[in-house]
Design a protein around this motif. Structure first.
Motif, PDB file in Angstrom:
ATOM      1  N   VAL A 190       0.840  -1.203   0.000  1.00 24.61           N
ATOM      2  CA  VAL A 190       0.000   0.000   0.000  1.00 24.61           C
ATOM      3  C   VAL A 190       0.871   1.247   0.000  1.00 24.61           C
ATOM      4  N   GLY A 191       1.947   1.231   0.796  1.00 19.78           N
ATOM      5  CA  GLY A 191       2.828   2.400   0.850  1.00 19.78           C
ATOM      6  C   GLY A 191       3.517   2.663  -0.471  1.00 19.78           C
ATOM      7  N   GLU A 192       3.998   1.600  -1.130  1.00 18.93           N
ATOM      8  CA  GLU A 192       4.662   1.770  -2.424  1.00 18.93           C
ATOM      9  C   GLU A 192       3.686   2.234  -3.487  1.00 18.93           C
ATOM     10  N   THR A 193       2.444   1.750  -3.396  1.00 22.75           N
ATOM     11  CA  THR A 193       1.404   2.210  -4.339  1.00 22.75           C
ATOM     12  C   THR A 193       1.116   3.680  -4.129  1.00 22.75           C
ATOM     13  N   ARG A 194       1.093   4.085  -2.860  1.00 21.77           N
ATOM     14  CA  ARG A 194       0.882   5.508  -2.554  1.00 21.77           C
ATOM     15  C   ARG A 194       1.983   6.362  -3.183  1.00 21.77           C
ATOM     16  N   GLN A 195       3.232   5.894  -3.119  1.00 20.25           N
ATOM     17  CA  GLN A 195       4.347   6.617  -3.736  1.00 20.25           C
ATOM     18  C   GLN A 195       4.177   6.701  -5.251  1.00 20.25           C
ATOM     19  N   LEU A 196       3.751   5.596  -5.857  1.00 14.27           N
ATOM     20  CA  LEU A 196       3.547   5.576  -7.312  1.00 14.27           C
ATOM     21  C   LEU A 196       2.481   6.578  -7.722  1.00 14.27           C
TER      22      LEU A 196
END
Length: 874
Positions: A190-196
């Motif tokens: 979820v955190g990496e998706t938020r960054q993307l």
């Protein structure tokens, strides 16, 4: 070799660097082989390119393999050229002069020379072979196996592939010389998706981000395609559940990169099993009609990695969510009748294997009314008791209202659902339909279900007498009703004050519900146990149980149910007693929509408590007049309904307090009269009488009224009312100049408040009592001192304004000060002398710390002494 084949790819724009994976590759430098296995679009190449470029150095060789590398000579030419282009291979190393023979596969001398040359390197060289799955010719594959078997000490191989590589890796695993990075590791969090999303300038809320990760299962290609679709608008309100089916970019990618690479029979097989979220080999055989379904699943899993095993034995498989979404949508578009047939097949299979949730879900999708009705009769009650309300309601809606009206059991099931949705009026209509369709010889299930519906309905109406009456008809048989029956009987015992018996019965219901897998009944039992804890003054346990119930409601998706409202009401009550008024208001507001969405005539029991807490919190935090009015309106809406003693006491005590502080003697009197009817001779009634007498300056009468509470002769319905009583007694003693008595009463109040962990009455104690408390700091003992420090910290945080001890006549005069009336006219209105008015005005000025009429009005408004009623007075 073409230059792009040996060049490290340029990472995409708006690259999201993933440190956790880069660290894995860093550690892999010490292993002979690193194997990255994941489906197309999982981000293998991007990860490796980011690692090479971020770690710097020209000692890493890169070869992007493709179908042309099935030529054995081309394969080895690419490997040697890539290695010789790095700084790892010295100019005098034999690799630079080795000629690739016409048939490397058969030239063992050539392969041995390569291995020897790699052994002679001064330091390990890293060789990345991207897309190893493209090489299927046995000749170059044999050469790669040769390198792996001989394991040159100065070669580090990093292999990326879409599916399982048939290479000799077992010995490397045993020797701990193999690092494996699979599809699970490559999934975006979820955190990496938020960054993307942030890098793409797309704003999504936390829930939408989580939903996007769930839909794509963290698949890098799916996420990047989603960002392309969303970037046009810059913000998405909510992604559709069938995102893959409707998004052209996603569907094109799936077709081009996955499905087009599979034979037609495999594509047809995948389309058939896409009906289900998960299939066993047996179910896949039933759906597809293929006896080799198990082998086919295993083959597709190896070739795509978008079908994967979900158990070690290989009996369960899942198709990736995006791929399944596309396949299912395509099946429904191209062959809707076949889709309906497959749903019927799946429903029958799951029903035969006693899996009611998928059985009912697939029957609903099949639209087969007869089969739906059959399965509802078989499974619906159990599903409702376990909390699968949305599923059962969805399937009932497929049947339509007419089918429910004519079927007693389905009407009762519908009534249960309406009750848990906070709509008892609709439940009553369903109960009427069930009665009209009642058979001459009802089944035990039908009788037990009707009893539960009647009891639950009585709980919503707040009709205690009716609740006691209908509880007698509750049946604990058949076995699936036993836990619910115990719970309802326990709830009734609690309502009439039989707490020990209620606790024993509800605790048994909770344990039985857990044993039988009835999750919703278990949560209902937790909530009821929390109410029991509240009635007994164990507010810490109350909050613990309510928090557990609230968390379970959130986890299971029961946030818009009657139980969720109950849990929030309890949490709001706990926050109120801790003087956490913002938290109280938060939980009360969460509960309010669940209460308000029902019919007000049948939701009064819960509404009374919710609105009382909201009003009390608003009174202390913001708008005193509006808060007091909210509590009064909640009481007036009850009519002549008999509620639990706790509900009545909470409303009466808080309404009387707010009305008294605002100088609204009429409203305070009405609250007292109501309390005398519904909770006569309780400690709360005596407390309200004492407070009324003290507001009129009659301290002796106030002392007499409160004494029966202090002596224990008037039972307290709310455990914390005794704290209020001792604080009021301290206030009475101070007004009489008896400081010793006042200190003793204050000490008693603090002792009980500390034991119950209740702060509210002490935080909002009268100014005189607060001054006494301040003077006693340092003389209270270690434990009490810490409690009092918390009290003062809460007062500072809440910015509690000092209350003004105005008499009833002074408040009457104050209410007329904002008007243009002269003192003589005010005296005429109040039927007192002008001199008396002037005396009251001087007292008001002194208590407010002002010297002018205008300033008195301003300060009175600021402190909540003059509210909205001022406008009507003037």
């Amino acid at each position: 070799m073409p230059s792009p084949k040996l060049d490290v790819p340029v990472p995409p724009a708006r690259l999201v660097t993933r440190p956790r994976l880069l660290d894995l590759l860093d550690h892999a430098r010490d292993s002979l082989v690193t194997l990255i296995t994941a489906p197309a679009g999982a981000g293998k190449t991007v990860l490796l390119a980011d690692w090479v470029r971020s770690r710097g150095g020209d000692e890493i060789a890169w070869v992007a393999l493709d179908s042309d590398d099935n030529d054995d000579g081309r394969f080895w030419s690419a490997l040697l050229e890539a290695l010789c282009a790095t700084s790892s291979v010295p100019r005098d190393n034999p690799l630079r002069s080795l000629a690739v023979p016409p048939n490397p596969y058969a030239d063992h001398g050539f392969l041995a020379d390569v291995a020897d040359a790699l052994d002679d390197l001064p330091a390990p060289a890293v060789l990345i072979l991207d897309d190893v799955h493209e090489v299927t010719n046995p000749k170059p594959v044999w050469g790669l196996k040769f390198l792996l078997r001989h394991q040159p000490v100065n070669l580090r191989l990093i292999l990326s592939t879409r599916h399982e590589a048939h290479l000799p890796l077992a010995r490397l695993r045993l020797a701990d010389e193999l690092v494996e990075i699979g599809a699970d590791a490559l999934r975006f969090s979820v955190g990496e998706t938020r960054q993307l999303l942030d890098a793409s300038g797309i704003e999504l809320g936390p829930n939408e981000v989580r939903m996007l990760v769930e839909q794509t299962e963290g698949w890098a290609a799916g996420l990047r395609l989603a960002t392309l679709s969303l970037s046009d608008v810059g913000r998405s309100e909510r992604l559709p559940a069938d995102f893959a089916a409707n998004d052209r970019a996603v569907s094109d990618y799936l077709v081009d990169e996955v499905l087009s690479r599979l034979p037609a029979d495999m594509r047809a097989f995948l389309r058939a099993i896409s009906i289900c979220e998960q299939v066993s080999t047996e179910l896949a055989t039933r759906l597809s009609g293929r006896g080799d379904a198990g082998a086919l699943l295993e083959t597709i899993a190896e070739r795509t990695s978008l079908v994967h095993r979900v158990d070690g034995a290989g009996h369960g498989y899942r198709v990736h969510a995006l791929l399944r979404s596309y396949l299912l949508a395509d099946l429904v578009r191209q062959a809707p009748d076949r889709a309906a047939h497959l749903h019927r097949v799946a429903a029958d299979w799951f029903a035969d294997h006693d899996q009611p949730v998928p059985a009912l879900r697939h029957s609903g999708e099949s639209r087969d009314a007869a089969r739906i009705t059959e399965l509802l009769h078989r499974f619906a009650v159990g599903l409702v008791l376990d909390g699968h309300h949305e599923l059962v309601r969805t399937v009932l809606d497929v049947l339509g209202a007419r089918a429910i009206v004519g079927d007693g059991l389905l009407a009762l099931v519908s009534a249960m659902l309406h009750l848990e949705q906070g709509n008892p009026a609709s439940a009553e209509r369903d109960l009427t339909h069930a009665t009209a369709a009642w058979p001459a010889e009802p089944s035990a299930d039908l009788v037990a279900l009707r009893g539960l519906v009647r009891v639950r309905l009585a709980q919503f109406t707040g009709d205690i007498e009716g609740l006691v009456r209908v509880t007698e008809d509750v049946r604990a048989e058949p076995a699936q009703f036993e836990a619910a029956a115990l719970l309802q009987r326990g709830t009734t015992l609690l309502a009439v004050g039989s707490r020990p018996a209620a606790r024993k019965m509800v605790a048994a219901a909770y344990q039985l519900a857990r044993d039988q897998g009835q999750g919703y009944v278990a949560v209902q039992s937790l909530t009821t146990l929390a109410w029991l804890a509240a009635a007994e003054g164990n507010f810490s346990l109350m909050v613990t149980l309510a928090t557990t119930a609230d968390n379970e409601n959130a986890r299971r998706g029961w946030c818009r149910t009657a139980e969720a409202a109950q849990a929030n009401l309890l949490l709001g009550y706990g926050a109120f007693l801790r003087a956490d008024l913002a938290g109280c208001l938060h939980h009360a507001r969460r509960a309010a929509p669940l209460v308000d969405q029902g019919d007000p005539a049948t939701m009064l029991g819960m509404s009374l408590s919710v609105e009382t807490l909201r009003g009390a919190a608003e009174f202390e935090l913001s708008d005193r007049g509006a808060g007091a009015q909210r509590i009064t309106a909640a009481r007036l809406a009850t009519g002549n309904t008999r509620f639990t003693a706790e509900q009545c006491a909470l409303c009466a005590v808080l309404e009387h307090r707010t009305a008294t502080l605002l100088g609204r003697s009429r409203a305070a009197g009405e609250a007292l009269r109501w309390a005398q009817m519904v909770i006569p001779e309780s400690a709360e009634v005596h407390l309200m009488r004492a407070r009324a007498q003290l507001s009129l300056g009659r301290r002796e009468a106030a002392g007499k009224a409160i004494q029966s509470v202090l002596d224990g002769l008037a039972p307290a319905i709310l455990p914390w009312s005794v704290i209020e009583a001792w604080l009021l007694d301290s206030e009475v003693a101070l007004s009489a100049g008896n400081d010793t008595h006042a200190r003793r009463s204050l000490r008693m109040a603090l002792s009980i408040a500390q034991r119950l962990e209740v702060f509210y009455p002490v935080v909002f104690a009268a100014p005189e009592v607060t001054d006494l408390l301040t003077s006693r700091l340092g003389k209270l003992g270690k434990g009490t001192e810490a409690f009092v420090q918390q009290v003062f910290a809460l007062r500072r945080a809440l910015r509690v304004p000092p209350s003004v001890p105005l008499t009833s006549r002074e408040r009457a005069v104050l209410r007329l000060l904002p008007t243009l009336r002269s003192f003589d006219e005010i005296a005429e209105d109040l039927t007192i002398s002008a001199n008396t008015v002037k005396t009251h005005v001087r007292a008001i000025y002194a208590k407010l710390g002002v010297t002018r009429r205008r300033d008195a009005v301003a300060v009175a408004i600021e402190r909540g002494l003059l509210e909205n009623e001022t406008a009507s007075t003037s």
